[in-house]
Design a protein around this motif. Structure first.
Motif, PDB file in Angstrom:
ATOM      1  N   SER A   1       0.819  -1.201   0.045  1.00  0.00           N
ATOM      2  CA  SER A   1       0.028   0.171  -0.156  1.00  0.00           C
ATOM      3  C   SER A   1       0.970   1.178  -0.062  1.00  0.00           C
ATOM      4  CB  SER A   1      -0.733   0.000   1.365  1.00  0.00           C
ATOM      5  OG  SER A   1      -0.144   0.430   2.381  1.00  0.00           O
ATOM      6  N   ASP A   2       0.163   2.450  -0.114  1.00  0.00           N
ATOM      7  CA  ASP A   2       0.980   3.456   0.058  1.00  0.00           C
ATOM      8  C   ASP A   2       0.065   4.511   0.850  1.00  0.00           C
ATOM      9  OD1 ASP A   2       2.203   5.783  -0.123  1.00  0.00           O
ATOM     10  OD2 ASP A   2       2.214   5.828  -2.549  1.00  0.00           O
ATOM     11  N   PRO A   3       0.683   5.425   2.008  1.00  0.00           N
ATOM     12  CA  PRO A   3      -0.176   6.011   2.760  1.00  0.00           C
ATOM     13  C   PRO A   3      -0.831   7.200   2.237  1.00  0.00           C
ATOM     14  CG  PRO A   3       1.930   5.615   3.544  1.00  0.00           C
ATOM     15  CD  PRO A   3       1.969   5.370   2.271  1.00  0.00           C
ATOM     16  N   ILE A   4      -0.623   7.494   0.852  1.00  0.00           N
ATOM     17  CA  ILE A   4      -1.520   8.665   0.375  1.00  0.00           C
ATOM     18  C   ILE A   4      -2.569   7.937  -0.914  1.00  0.00           C
ATOM     19  CG2 ILE A   4       0.210  10.466   0.348  1.00  0.00           C
ATOM     20  CD1 ILE A   4       0.553   9.977  -2.664  1.00  0.00           C
ATOM     21  N   CYS A   5      -2.846   6.616  -0.579  1.00  0.00           N
ATOM     22  CA  CYS A   5      -3.675   5.897  -1.534  1.00  0.00           C
ATOM     23  C   CYS A   5      -4.996   6.014  -0.804  1.00  0.00           C
ATOM     24  CB  CYS A   5      -3.157   4.615  -1.842  1.00  0.00           C
ATOM     25  SG  CYS A   5      -4.327   3.467  -2.621  1.00  0.00           S
ATOM     26  N   PRO A   6      -6.233   6.380  -1.322  1.00  0.00           N
ATOM     27  CA  PRO A   6      -7.362   6.370  -0.474  1.00  0.00           C
ATOM     28  C   PRO A   6      -7.987   4.919  -0.555  1.00  0.00           C
ATOM     29  CG  PRO A   6      -7.758   7.665  -2.634  1.00  0.00           C
ATOM     30  CD  PRO A   6      -6.194   7.449  -2.178  1.00  0.00           C
ATOM     31  N   TRP A   7      -7.835   4.459  -1.862  1.00  0.00           N
ATOM     32  CA  TRP A   7      -8.537   3.046  -1.732  1.00  0.00           C
ATOM     33  C   TRP A   7      -7.694   2.187  -0.644  1.00  0.00           C
ATOM     34  CZ3 TRP A   7     -12.947   2.397  -3.133  1.00  0.00           C
ATOM     35  CH2 TRP A   7     -13.546   3.229  -4.361  1.00  0.00           C
ATOM     36  N   CYS A   8      -6.517   2.342  -0.404  1.00  0.00           N
ATOM     37  CA  CYS A   8      -5.496   1.573   0.509  1.00  0.00           C
ATOM     38  C   CYS A   8      -6.242   1.843   1.926  1.00  0.00           C
ATOM     39  CB  CYS A   8      -4.332   2.027   0.580  1.00  0.00           C
ATOM     40  SG  CYS A   8      -3.349   1.546  -1.047  1.00  0.00           S
ATOM     41  N   LEU A   9      -6.661   2.998   2.453  1.00  0.00           N
ATOM     42  CA  LEU A   9      -7.091   3.432   3.664  1.00  0.00           C
ATOM     43  C   LEU A   9      -8.723   2.458   3.594  1.00  0.00           C
ATOM     44  CD1 LEU A   9      -7.490   4.457   6.427  1.00  0.00           C
ATOM     45  CD2 LEU A   9      -8.319   6.568   5.004  1.00  0.00           C
ATOM     46  N   ILE A  10      -9.377   2.674   2.655  1.00  0.00           N
ATOM     47  CA  ILE A  10     -10.574   1.952   2.590  1.00  0.00           C
ATOM     48  C   ILE A  10     -10.391   0.400   2.685  1.00  0.00           C
ATOM     49  CG2 ILE A  10     -12.540   1.332   1.002  1.00  0.00           C
ATOM     50  CD1 ILE A  10     -12.341   4.602  -0.086  1.00  0.00           C
ATOM     51  N   GLY A  11      -9.435  -0.013   1.911  1.00  0.00           N
ATOM     52  CA  GLY A  11      -9.244  -1.503   2.170  1.00  0.00           C
ATOM     53  C   GLY A  11      -8.611  -1.829   3.360  1.00  0.00           C
TER      54      GLY A  11
END
Length: 217
Positions: free
Chosen positions: A8-18
């Motif tokens: 993941s990447d901390p600036i990826c919104p889908w990463c936070l959602i996932g």
């Protein structure tokens, strides 16, 4: 226990959602077989070290303001539906995340990877903090339990920067082209921000397999 690798990447919104979906499933299951390991993947590996204006970045990436709004509409809708209060308007800059990934790596040495990843997500998407700024990163690190002076010294050096770049490159060589990407036991790939129901089924299936393997013949 089974390793669940999270790219993941901390600036990826889908990463936070996932990540939020996954953790809701883990909490609901109570008993799960996973050991989590976070791995670096920079959405923008060529981003200047100082980052860039968020609006200019989005309009350049998506081809104008209206296209950027359309691209982010599903993110905002999904986050709202799941009760995740993102402050997308509060993000002023899109950072280079190399240092943020170094923070996650160092936190892992102290068994604090997940708290560090969560602190970075919250800092960027909820508090609107610049997670490319080293002073900000020191403060964020303290929230995850890292020692401030040591973190500041590490950030002022090139420690582990080449390692992060190499791990990012390795993920791409293995075929990872988008995040979040989850890898179960180094064998099964689960791409994208999958819903808690899917993760719940995965956990149930794995627990059943482990239980069956423990039953003597």
């Amino acid at each position: 226990m089974i390793t669940l690798d999270i790219l993941s990447d901390p600036i990826c919104p889908w990463c936070l959602i996932g990540k939020t979906h996954l953790f809701r499933a883990l909490e609901a299951a109570g008993d799960h077989p996973f050991v989590l390991a976070w791995h670096p993947f920079q959405l923008n590996p060529d981003m200047p070290p100082e980052g860039m204006d968020r609006r200019a970045y989005l309009e350049g990436k998506f081809g104008g303001k209206e296209a950027a709004v359309r691209a982010y509409a599903p993110i905002a809708e999904t986050a709202e539906a799941m009760g995740l209060n993102l402050n997308l308007e509060g993000i002023a800059r899109t950072p280079n995340t190399l240092d943020a990934h170094r923070m996650i790596h160092w936190a892992g040495l102290e068994h604090k990877q997940t708290p560090m990843a969560q602190a970075l997500f919250e800092a960027y998407f909820i508090k609107g903090e610049d997670i490319g700024d080293r002073d900000a990163l020191v403060e964020i690190g303290t929230r995850a339990g890292l020692e401030a002076d040591m973190t500041r010294r590490l950030l002022s050096s090139d420690a582990d920067a080449d390692d992060i770049r190499a791990r990012d490159a390795h993920a791409r060589e293995r075929g990872v082209s988008a995040v979040p990407t989850f890898i179960i036991a180094n064998q099964h790939v689960v791409p994208g921000a999958q819903p808690p129901e899917l993760w719940g089924q995965v956990i149930n299936d794995l627990n059943a397999q482990i239980k069956a393997a423990d039953v003597p013949e």
